[in-house]
Write an enzyme that holds these catalytic residues in place. Structure first.
Site, PDB file in Angstrom:
ATOM      1  N   GLY A  68       3.383  -2.617  -6.065  1.00 21.84           N
ATOM      2  CA  GLY A  68       2.658  -3.198  -5.392  1.00 21.84           C
ATOM      3  C   GLY A  68       1.165  -2.807  -5.226  1.00 21.84           C
ATOM      4  O   GLY A  68       0.415  -2.406  -4.425  1.00 21.84           O
ATOM      5  N   ASN A  70      -1.237  -4.746  -6.647  1.00 22.42           N
ATOM      6  CA  ASN A  70      -2.276  -5.880  -6.687  1.00 22.42           C
ATOM      7  C   ASN A  70      -3.384  -5.689  -5.738  1.00 22.42           C
ATOM      8  O   ASN A  70      -4.027  -6.396  -5.578  1.00 22.42           O
ATOM      9  CB  ASN A  70      -1.599  -7.198  -6.804  1.00 22.42           C
ATOM     10  CG  ASN A  70      -0.681  -7.298  -5.716  1.00 22.42           C
ATOM     11  OD1 ASN A  70       0.203  -6.976  -5.528  1.00 22.42           O
ATOM     12  ND2 ASN A  70      -1.315  -8.368  -4.795  1.00 22.42           N
ATOM     13  N   THR A  71      -3.186  -4.984  -4.582  1.00 20.02           N
ATOM     14  CA  THR A  71      -4.082  -4.865  -3.720  1.00 20.02           C
ATOM     15  C   THR A  71      -3.997  -3.583  -2.878  1.00 20.02           C
ATOM     16  O   THR A  71      -3.194  -2.694  -3.277  1.00 20.02           O
ATOM     17  CB  THR A  71      -3.849  -6.017  -2.556  1.00 20.02           C
ATOM     18  OG1 THR A  71      -4.897  -6.082  -1.629  1.00 20.02           O
ATOM     19  CG2 THR A  71      -2.285  -5.761  -1.841  1.00 20.02           C
ATOM     20  N   GLY A  74      -2.245   0.884  -3.634  1.00 20.93           N
ATOM     21  CA  GLY A  74      -1.748   0.647  -5.183  1.00 20.93           C
ATOM     22  C   GLY A  74      -2.728   0.628  -5.968  1.00 20.93           C
ATOM     23  O   GLY A  74      -3.037   1.080  -6.940  1.00 20.93           O
ATOM     24  N   SER A 196       4.666   6.654   6.189  1.00 17.30           N
ATOM     25  CA  SER A 196       3.663   6.825   7.204  1.00 17.30           C
ATOM     26  C   SER A 196       3.786   7.620   8.261  1.00 17.30           C
ATOM     27  O   SER A 196       4.932   8.249   8.346  1.00 17.30           O
ATOM     28  CB  SER A 196       3.523   5.164   7.879  1.00 17.30           C
ATOM     29  OG  SER A 196       4.441   5.254   8.644  1.00 17.30           O
ATOM     30  N   TYR A 221       9.610  -1.920  10.435  1.00 14.54           N
ATOM     31  CA  TYR A 221       8.727  -1.090   9.367  1.00 14.54           C
ATOM     32  C   TYR A 221       9.037   0.479   9.333  1.00 14.54           C
ATOM     33  O   TYR A 221       9.253   1.003   8.230  1.00 14.54           O
ATOM     34  CB  TYR A 221       7.255  -1.389   9.647  1.00 14.54           C
ATOM     35  CG  TYR A 221       6.299  -0.669   8.663  1.00 14.54           C
ATOM     36  CD1 TYR A 221       6.154  -0.835   7.444  1.00 14.54           C
ATOM     37  CD2 TYR A 221       5.522   0.509   9.212  1.00 14.54           C
ATOM     38  CE1 TYR A 221       5.206  -0.297   6.811  1.00 14.54           C
ATOM     39  CE2 TYR A 221       4.949   1.131   8.589  1.00 14.54           C
ATOM     40  CZ  TYR A 221       4.535   0.944   7.324  1.00 14.54           C
ATOM     41  OH  TYR A 221       3.731   1.519   6.699  1.00 14.54           O
TER      42      TYR A 221
END
Ligand code: NAP
Length: 345
Positions: A68, A70-71, A74, A196, A221
């Site tokens: 992950g 690409n944004t 990460g 998190s 989540y």
């Protein structure tokens, strides 16, 4: 009868009272707004507080996979590790986005060793294909950063698993499992799970994996993040002797795309709060970078880090039976039931 001096004073007093009456609401308003702005400023400073990675270690000759990337965090981590000389593989589900980020990082860092490879963690098949391709192309893997995440409405993965659990935890479990031989061969090496703070307060209910009783975005989540934290500890138990070091990182609240799938008014409010209060990705990724490069933490495998400092977690996370149960369920869900228990290896 009052003297003229007293009457004059009374009149002046009345005039002052009138003025105070007129000004008072505006004064109260100003004080309340100033206090609110001050509180917001303090909260913003607190939320955005980030410790820069204190280690200047470089990663020349080391290969890193970041899921992950690409944004968000990460991508910021990939940029920093490429700056430090690493060979960086961006494992992204969208080829075009991954390629564009790889080009961008190469341009910024003058590195020629940043590549994008396709990986969709919502598909066990895609994970297998990624590993096959990776093994074919790459001879080494020194650092695996399990960073990608989904947070959003109820959905399932291609394999029918609740999506938060499937992408954030199970996909990474399977990916790490398939890459473990390569990691062991490149020891000392590191696996970093990005978790998190909700992983410290949420419980893991393994008896209702599809969350059929009740679905709540934040709980779904958080459950996946607890599973990742337990996985970090369990990896340490199983692979520490092979010098595969495992770390969990809580990056803190960051202004990224993570909330993009949160629907409705509440989602809009959260995204607005995120833009104003949360850390920028370049700051929030610092602890991930720290766990990838620092020498000082070699003896802290299996532990969690936040602001480049080790943080404690409850015995709940360390519970061996729960970890063993999660491990076996995960093997089963990935079709790997024939795994030999660690104690018999
Ligand atoms: N942001 C925060 O406040 C915060 C706080 C604590 C922990 N974290 C953790 O930090 C990590 C990074 O999150 P972020 O904040 O940077 O979020 P983000 O900006 O939303 O980035 C998440 C990345 O995961 C990828 N991804 C999603 N589903 C995927 C799938 N099925 N297969 C492969 N990749 C997939 C996304 O790709 P696409 O762009 O293609 O969707 C994206 O590249 C996560 O583990 C998150 O839980 C974040």
């Amino acid at each position: 009868m009052a003297s003229p001096g007293v009457t004059q004073m009374e009149e002046q007093l009345e005039q002052v009272e009138d003025v105070v009456e007129d000004v008072f609401p505006a004064l109260v308003g100003t004080v309340v707004i100033s206090a609110l702005l001050l509180v917001m400023f303090v909260v913003r400073v607190y939320c955005r507080w980030a410790v820069p990675c204190p280690s200047n270690n470089r990663l020349d000759g080391k290969t890193v996979v970041i899921t992950g990337s690409n944004t968000g965090l990460g991508k910021a981590t990939a940029l920093e590790l490429a700056r430090r000389g690493a060979r960086v593989i961006l494992a992204c589900r969208d080829d075009k986005k991954g390629d564009a980020v790889a080009r961008n990082i190469k341009k910024k860092t003058k590195s020629s060793t940043v590549y994008s490879m396709r990986l969709d963690l919502a598909s066990l098949n895609s994970i297998r294909q990624f590993v096959e391709y990776f093994n074919e192309k790459e001879s080494h893997l020194h650092i695996l950063i399990n960073n990608a995440a989904y947070m959003g409405p109820k959905q399932t993965t291609e394999d029918g698993i609740e999506r938060n659990f499937g992408v954030n935890y199970l996909g990474h479990f399977y990916l790490t499992y398939l890459l473990m031989d390569k990691l062991k061969r490149c020891a000392p090496c590191r696996v970093i799970n990005v978790v998190s703070d909700s992983s410290l307060t949420t419980k893991l209910d393994l008896d209702d994996l599809p969350l059929s009783k009740r679905y709540d975005i934040y709980n779904a989540y958080s459950r996946s993040k607890v599973a990742q934290l337990i996985h970090t500890v369990e990896m340490h138990r199983r692979f520490f002797r092979d010098v595969v070091l495992s770390f969990a990182v809580n990056p803190g609240a960051a202004n990224t795309d993570l909330l993009r799938n949160w629907p409705g008014f509440y989602g809009n409010v959260l995204r607005m709060i995120s833009r104003f209060f949360f850390k920028i990705p370049d700051d929030a990724c610092q602890t991930i970078v720290y766990c990838a490069v620092a020498d000082k933490i070699k003896h802290d495998s299996g532990r969690m880090f936040q602001n480049c400092t080790r943080v404690n977690y409850k015995d709940y996370i360390r519970d061996k039976d729960r970890a063993e149960k999660l491990w076996n369920i995960s093997l089963h869900l990935c079709g790997l039931d024939k795994e030999i228990p660690a104690s018999q290896e």
